[in-house]
Design a protein around this motif. Sequence first.
Motif: not given
Length: 208
Positions: A56, A59, A106, A108, A111, A203, A208
């Motif tokens: 996490r 990401g 892969r 996440p 954004e 996060w 999300a």
Amino acid sequence: MTRSPPPALHSGRPDGRTRLREATRADHERLHRQPAFAALADATLDLPAYRALLARLYGFHATLERLLGERIDADRADWADLRAPRAIWLWRDLRDLDVSEDELARLPLAEPGQLPDLVDEGRLVGCLYVRAGSTLGGRLMAKGLDPLLGPGGENGRRFLSGCGGADAQWRQCCAAIERATDAGRWDAMREGAAVTFTALESWMNGGA
């Protein structure tokens, strides 16, 4: 012999870093109560949960680094250490813990819209304060991983241990904080730090 007061008190008020720490104390303490971080601090994470925490963090930091790379002037020597990558150490930690490259690909990623809007230098410095400070605070947590990863060594805890020049990054960040304070960017810097703490907490909680 009379001792001189600490540098932060010469001007009669705390330095910028001290003021920023106090102004964001509640945000910082709230982040420490986030379940994964709290379990890490208490040394109660098992290996799958620790992998999930690192994944996490990866990401978040991978996307943040890209945004910072777009905002930090590559020609400024006083920002050079602040451009140093941090996500690579999370990637290496995960590889140490037997996460495959396919699995890493892969994972996440946050954004850009989930991260703070670094619209000016004050907010940028506030964000860098959270990023640089997290690597220093992580060292105490890294020691708590001995029951899980074995005593000593950096494998599996490179990010938390501050690999890759975390001390130099922190020194350069502190200098940037003082410059931003002197330049009248205090409010923007405080806001940048606060929204970065909030973005990271969201996060880590699966936002999300």
